[in-house]
Each structure stands twice: as C-alpha cells, then as structure tokens.
Design an enzyme around this catalytic site. Sequence first.
Site, PDB file in Angstrom:
ATOM      1  CB  CYS A 171      61.784  10.908 -16.958  1.00  0.00           C
ATOM      2  SG  CYS A 171      61.004  10.149 -15.627  1.00  0.00           S
TER       3      CYS A 171
ATOM      4  CB  THR B  15      61.558  14.089 -14.072  1.00  0.00           C
ATOM      5  OG1 THR B  15      61.213  12.779 -12.785  1.00  0.00           O
ATOM      6  CG2 THR B  15      63.119  14.681 -13.029  1.00  0.00           C
TER       7      THR B  15
ATOM      8  CG  HIS C 287      57.628  18.241 -13.697  1.00  0.00           C
ATOM      9  ND1 HIS C 287      56.834  18.578 -13.172  1.00  0.00           N
ATOM     10  CD2 HIS C 287      57.301  16.739 -13.211  1.00  0.00           C
ATOM     11  CE1 HIS C 287      55.489  17.973 -13.060  1.00  0.00           C
ATOM     12  NE2 HIS C 287      56.486  16.288 -13.789  1.00  0.00           N
TER      13      HIS C 287
ATOM     14  CG  HIS D 231      66.232   9.800 -14.638  1.00  0.00           C
ATOM     15  ND1 HIS D 231      66.009  11.369 -14.762  1.00  0.00           N
ATOM     16  CD2 HIS D 231      65.238   9.693 -14.142  1.00  0.00           C
ATOM     17  CE1 HIS D 231      64.428  11.442 -14.700  1.00  0.00           C
ATOM     18  NE2 HIS D 231      64.186   9.457 -14.650  1.00  0.00           N
ATOM     19  CD  GLU D 232      63.791   7.575 -17.728  1.00  0.00           C
ATOM     20  OE1 GLU D 232      63.149   7.074 -18.792  1.00  0.00           O
ATOM     21  OE2 GLU D 232      62.256   7.569 -16.775  1.00  0.00           O
TER      22      GLU D 232
ATOM     23  NE  ARG E  54      50.674   8.650 -22.773  1.00  0.00           N
ATOM     24  CZ  ARG E  54      51.036   9.607 -21.835  1.00  0.00           C
ATOM     25  NH1 ARG E  54      50.241   9.244 -20.590  1.00  0.00           N
ATOM     26  NH2 ARG E  54      52.145  10.130 -21.853  1.00  0.00           N
TER      27      ARG E  54
ATOM     28  CG  LEU F 174      55.538   5.248  -8.524  1.00  0.00           C
ATOM     29  CD1 LEU F 174      56.170   5.190  -8.025  1.00  0.00           C
ATOM     30  CD2 LEU F 174      54.862   5.388 -10.726  1.00  0.00           C
TER      31      LEU F 174
ATOM     32  CB  ILE G 199      54.231  12.859  -7.317  1.00  0.00           C
ATOM     33  CG1 ILE G 199      54.787  11.532  -7.109  1.00  0.00           C
ATOM     34  CG2 ILE G 199      54.236  13.715  -6.866  1.00  0.00           C
ATOM     35  CD1 ILE G 199      56.551  12.342  -7.537  1.00  0.00           C
TER      36      ILE G 199
HETATM   37  P1  NAD Z   1      52.111  10.527 -17.139  1.00  0.00           P
HETATM   38  O1  NAD Z   1      51.731  11.785 -16.727  1.00  0.00           O
HETATM   39  O2  NAD Z   1      52.697  10.328 -18.026  1.00  0.00           O
HETATM   40  O3  NAD Z   1      50.798   9.821 -16.795  1.00  0.00           O
HETATM   41  C1  NAD Z   1      49.339   9.803 -16.046  1.00  0.00           C
HETATM   42  C2  NAD Z   1      48.376   9.588 -16.303  1.00  0.00           C
HETATM   43  O4  NAD Z   1      47.459  10.123 -15.605  1.00  0.00           O
HETATM   44  C3  NAD Z   1      48.050  10.496 -17.921  1.00  0.00           C
HETATM   45  O5  NAD Z   1      47.937   9.428 -19.035  1.00  0.00           O
HETATM   46  C4  NAD Z   1      46.606  11.510 -17.624  1.00  0.00           C
HETATM   47  O6  NAD Z   1      45.892  11.238 -19.170  1.00  0.00           O
HETATM   48  C5  NAD Z   1      45.707   9.973 -16.553  1.00  0.00           C
HETATM   49  N1  NAD Z   1      44.913  10.583 -15.679  1.00  0.00           N
HETATM   50  C6  NAD Z   1      45.280  11.692 -15.928  1.00  0.00           C
HETATM   51  N2  NAD Z   1      43.291  11.947 -15.022  1.00  0.00           N
HETATM   52  C7  NAD Z   1      42.712  10.725 -14.656  1.00  0.00           C
HETATM   53  C8  NAD Z   1      41.863   9.436 -13.752  1.00  0.00           C
HETATM   54  N3  NAD Z   1      40.708  11.020 -13.440  1.00  0.00           N
HETATM   55  N4  NAD Z   1      42.114   8.833 -13.993  1.00  0.00           N
HETATM   56  C9  NAD Z   1      43.028   8.040 -14.551  1.00  0.00           C
HETATM   57  N5  NAD Z   1      43.842   8.209 -15.301  1.00  0.00           N
HETATM   58  C10 NAD Z   1      44.183  10.067 -15.561  1.00  0.00           C
HETATM   59  O7  NAD Z   1      53.254   9.788 -15.991  1.00  0.00           O
HETATM   60  P2  NAD Z   1      54.037   8.551 -15.382  1.00  0.00           P
HETATM   61  O8  NAD Z   1      54.862   8.562 -16.379  1.00  0.00           O
HETATM   62  O9  NAD Z   1      53.028   7.178 -16.628  1.00  0.00           O
HETATM   63  O10 NAD Z   1      54.104   8.781 -14.118  1.00  0.00           O
HETATM   64  C11 NAD Z   1      53.384   8.199 -13.739  1.00  0.00           C
HETATM   65  C12 NAD Z   1      52.739   8.995 -12.063  1.00  0.00           C
HETATM   66  O11 NAD Z   1      54.376   8.597 -11.413  1.00  0.00           O
HETATM   67  C13 NAD Z   1      53.474  10.424 -12.568  1.00  0.00           C
HETATM   68  O12 NAD Z   1      52.473  11.074 -11.345  1.00  0.00           O
HETATM   69  C14 NAD Z   1      54.530  11.366 -11.595  1.00  0.00           C
HETATM   70  O13 NAD Z   1      54.653  12.363 -11.108  1.00  0.00           O
HETATM   71  C15 NAD Z   1      54.618  10.040 -10.628  1.00  0.00           C
HETATM   72  N6  NAD Z   1      56.418   9.500 -10.555  1.00  0.00           N
HETATM   73  C16 NAD Z   1      56.613   9.087  -9.510  1.00  0.00           C
HETATM   74  C17 NAD Z   1      57.806   8.373  -9.032  1.00  0.00           C
HETATM   75  C18 NAD Z   1      57.843   7.908  -7.564  1.00  0.00           C
HETATM   76  O14 NAD Z   1      58.916   7.935  -7.138  1.00  0.00           O
HETATM   77  N7  NAD Z   1      56.843   7.868  -6.379  1.00  0.00           N
HETATM   78  C19 NAD Z   1      58.649   7.793 -10.137  1.00  0.00           C
HETATM   79  C20 NAD Z   1      58.157   8.688 -11.600  1.00  0.00           C
HETATM   80  C21 NAD Z   1      56.629   8.902 -11.502  1.00  0.00           C
HETATM   81 ZN    ZN Z   2      62.079   8.858 -14.766  1.00  0.00          ZN
END
Ligand code: NAD
Ligand code: ZN
Length: 345
Positions: A42, A44, A47, A67-68, A204, A266, A268
């Site tokens: 993930c 996470t 990070h 966690h997955e 992507r 969603l 962050i």
């Molecule tokens: P990821 O980082 O793999 O994907 C984010 C995508 O956003 C990337 O492909 C990136 O190129 C793109 N991006 C960057 N700038 C952009 C812009 N201006 N316009 C459009 N796209 C843009 O993340 P992921 O694993 O798919 O997770 C998605 C998001 O959800 C992350 O921010 C992650 O931290 C968050 N998240 C939140 C929770 C929660 O419980 N709230 C749980 C899991 C993940």
């Molecule tokens: Zn996860």
Amino acid sequence: MTNQMKALSKLHPREGLWMVDAPVPEVGPDDVLIKINKTGICGTDIHIWNWDDWAAATVPVPMITGHEFAGEIVELGRNVTDLEIGQRCSGEGHLIGKTSRQSRAGKFHLDPATRGIGVNEQGAFAQYLRLPAFNVVPLPDDIPDEIGAILDPLGNAVHTALSFDLIGEDVLITGAGPIGIMAAAVARHVGARHVVITDVNPDRLALAQQVTDVVAVNVAQEDLGKIVSDLGMKQGFDIGLEMSGNQQALDQMVEAMTMGGRIAMLGIPPGKSPVDWSRIVFKAITIKGVYGREIFETWYKMIAMLQNGLDVSRVITHQFPVDRYAEGFAEMKSGRSGKVVLDWT
Ligand code: NAD
Ligand code: ZN
C-alpha cells in the site's frame, strides 16, 4: 508448527524494511491466527519504507508492517465459535474499540480509538497474523488470494464511490492511482453515465483504460473543459471522487462540478491546503471526507460486486515471491505500477 516465522519489519528508524525471524503471535481468546498467503503493498507501506515525517511520528520501531492480506485460519481463540480452521479469509485491518458512542451505534468505522495493523500493531507482512475474529472477512471460493490481498484498497474505492448515488451520473475521479482506477471500475459497474479520470502520469492513465471503460485525461497536457464538452455534457460533473491528495486536482474538481455537485474525498493532502471556499459555497457543493472502509457494509458490497462481474484483476500489475520484496517496493515507488502483490507461500 514452529514458533518462529519470517516477517518484514521496520527494524530501524531509517529507509527500508528488513526480513526478520519473529515469534509467531499468540492468539488471545477472541483472536484467530491467520497463515498469510498473499499481501498487497500500500502507499502507507511506502511511507513507512521511506520513513517520512508521518511514519517517524506515527510508527513505533520495531514494527511488522503491512495490512492488505489474504490467507487462511490456522488457529482459533477459545471464545471463537463462528469461524473454522482452514477458512480462507481477508480482514479489516482497523482494530476498533467497542466503547465509543460511534461503535455502540454500530458505526464501527467512525470509532475514534481505531488502531491499524502494520502501523500501530504488528501487521500482515509475515507468515502469520493475529487478528480479532471480529475483523475476519471470509473469502468465497470464487475470489482468489491475490484479489483477497487487495480488498483493503478496493474497499477504500468502494466506500468512496458508493458515498453518493452514481446511477446515471457524470463522475469525475481525480488521481489514477490503484484506488482511483478501482473507483472508476466501481462507478462503471454501478451504472454511472460518463466516468472521467484525471492524472498527470501517462502510465497510470493507460492502466486505467486497461482496467475499465473510462475517459482518461492527462491534465498536464489536455484541457478538461474541452473533453467535457466533447462528451456532450451540458453542465459540470454531478459527482467528484478525489483520489490524488493533490491540491491542484481538488481545485480543478471544484471548478468542474455542477451546481449542487457532491464530492467524496479520499485523497490525503500532504499538509494544510488553501481552498477557494466561496466557489464551494456558490456552487452549493457537498464535500464528504472518507476514511477506511465501512465495517462491514463496504466488505459486503465489494464481495457481492466482485461476484457479480466487477473485475479489478488487471489493476494488479506485479506479483513477486516475498523474497523479492525489494523489487516489489521499487515498482511501487516508481509510480508506474498498479497494485503489487507479494506471495508468502
Ligand atoms: P497514488 O499515490 O498511487 O495515486 C495518486 C495519483 O494521483 C498518482 O497517480 C498521481 O500521479 C496523481 N496525481 C498527482 N497530481 C495530480 C493532479 N494534479 N491531477 C490528477 N491526478 C494527480 O495513491 P493511491 O494508493 O491510489 O491512493 C489515493 C489517495 O488516497 C492517496 O492520497 C492516499 O494517501 C489516499 N488514501 C486515503 C485513505 C483513507 O482512508 N482516506 C486510504 C488509502 C489511501
Ligand atoms: Zn492499504
């Protein structure tokens, strides 16, 4: 069974994860022991690998991460009567308290005392995982382990996508990471009209189009407004799913929404980010923050959709035996991959 196992641990407070021998966890009366078959990497975990400010402030060392997961039950605590040895399962990695107002109202995902496996408690990147029986989600035979290992992020996608009614709606998803792409597949599955996904990373966007029928827009090169009018949309998007955590993406989303549009967030953002609240007010936009998965309604819905034709298998772009975990993390860090799955068998 021996009492030692292999595990991927954050052993030192610096970049990296280390394969260690660790004791097999002991199960309490209300727990089960799960033999891990597959795990997903993930954001996470990245990070934690990188040991950024968030990880350093949040994760105690040493910590078995992850966690997955998907696996099978090999031991039952003495109070556990509704599960069986040999049951294939995944499970909710958020360990909740049972005393808060939210939990007592049955809104388990809103419990303020939630702790995460692989973050605050020993995690799933190991041959064995201890989990409260309450958190176990049995896997039907027609859901393979690699899909079981990505139900946690699919659950994030499902929770976000099902926040609002999508039937016949025009949906904008910002961020074509694994979760954004899976949300696009869910939006299609449940009957949205136009589903548009944006990113600035061509790999992507290409992956999004391989996984589902979606209009993919590279906002670094293309004008979202033009694509909207090419689609014949008269007004803006009805529903926005913010899945990038990027401030510019949120800004662009607010701009692209119709009057009365609804946004589920969603993604962050890395810190405080400025927002033009007046546009949100004048457009009468609703914004909902989304955390985790609804326990267990999201799990129920996603398994039902997977059994009813939702196909997210192509979002898994790499699978490695766990000994090659460093390659898996490198793929994730490259930003080109979809989900990366590690095999522990
Ligand atoms: P990821 O980082 O793999 O994907 C984010 C995508 O956003 C990337 O492909 C990136 O190129 C793109 N991006 C960057 N700038 C952009 C812009 N201006 N316009 C459009 N796209 C843009 O993340 P992921 O694993 O798919 O997770 C998605 C998001 O959800 C992350 O921010 C992650 O931290 C968050 N998240 C939140 C929770 C929660 O419980 N709230 C749980 C899991 C993940
Ligand atoms: Zn996860």
